[in-house]
Write an enzyme that holds these catalytic residues in place. Sequence first.
Site: not given
Length: 515
Positions: A113, A158, A203, A344, A346, A413
């Site tokens: 990606r 992005h 995002e 994504n 985290y 991600e």
Amino acid sequence: MNFLALVLAVTFPLVIAASSEGSFIFDAFQDPQRDTFLIGNFPDDFLWGVATASYQIEGAWDVDGKGPSIWDSFSHSKGKVYQNQTGDIACDSYNKIQRDVEMLKELGVKAYRFSISWSRILPTGTLESFNQAGVDYYRRVLTALEAAGIEPMVTLYHWDLPQALQDIGGWENEMMAVYFSDYADICFREFGEKVKLWITFNEQIVFTVFGYELGMHAPGLKHSGYGAYKAAHTSIKAHANAWHIYDKKYRSKQGGKVSIVFNSDWFEPKTDSYGDQLAAKRMSDLYMGWLAHPIFVNGDYPVIMKEYVANVSRLQGLTTSRLPTFSESEKRLIAGTFDFFGLNHYTTSYVNHKSTAHPRIASFMLDYDMEISKDDAWPKAASSWLSIVPWGMRRLLGWIKEHYGDVPIYITENGMSQSEMDIKDELRVKYFKAYINEVLKAHLIDGVNIKGYFAWSLMDNFEWAEGYREKFGLYEVNFDDPERPRTPRESAKTFAGIIKNNGFTVSQDKSKTEL
Ligand code: GAL
């Protein structure tokens, strides 16, 4: 106990039975009902990949006709980025295509990606500035990937908006929805033969809140209470336009998929009080739902979000809500513009109820009567916001299924940072094992429709306002050396091992490969 917790309690005995070891990865998490390591495999066609983004790796910021982006301008302004570092050279991936592809092959990933820099293709952002040299660069990348048998997943935006478009208001100007779809059209036309997985935006919450509300990211605006709502509103329409262009002009010929990537923490109620449970639910509804609900549900923002912002706006003496509204035809245009769900993820945060609305301060951050925090017991990465809480991954995947149905999900991600001081990356080795194991549980036990997993990131890179000090790479990059040599970390070997086994077999320590 909420619904998801109930599901977890009922299903976890299976995990223990399925695990030959009954082991835990993190000392901080030892709940046999929740944290036990699961042995098992992903489906054969599971798409393993790694991710990067143009401004973070390419460098060559003014080469071969590329126009400046808002991140060029932002990083060139003093005091915006840690030690005034810039992405002028970054990992020099503009000149290192072969080495990057070699690393992908070493890892054994099936997909890569990366993102396209809009101002490399259209230096001023609009069609009349078409730059063939920019197109040629991405063609070289795609050709190298094809030769290596690696599937591209391409992000169109992005965060590096052409500066010329920011000069006319950026995402706060609704014309961006038109300019973005023109740009998307060019990319589909030029690259669509080789690209079957497209992502419009990465995002939105980060580039709108940090860029237009808090001023911590490019373009550095502090339009508190309005900026993020307005910018996000335009980007949702831009996404929908691009999806329709693909659908009408390219889908039948090219046979690809177009969607969008959201990021979200898992939001856990801080206590089991009713107020905190509602606050956590509200947080998910607004954080993910703000951007996902219009596209995945009904073309409009979640009701609770509309109510909250309208109420606070009224309290502040305004006659209309600070949250913009979509017309009926816009709602129809937006609803259903997805082919998969890009996530994504985290970290996890606690949420508690707290009255925050302020009659004089208009702020996205104060619109929802809540506060977020971390648990001191959770292990920490180098980024202040990144606590390591593997079980949040599974809960979030369950939340997505509960809210948006059986949609195919790509985890686009997931990863963690280490600081310049950390020589070894033992923590990242554990992070990947534990988080990927939670993805496996979501797939095998909860039946979440997960199609692929992309680690962030292939290599250390320009971590936005933190510059190069937060290192997310599977490969270490030496930024002091003009050649930008890349060296695999221990976690690269672990990740390659997990890919090779397509999950976890007998012993978790066997999931390791020499690179
Ligand atoms: C994401 C972003 C990436 C990378 C990562 C680590 O929010 O998409 O570009 O910076 O976080 O912080």
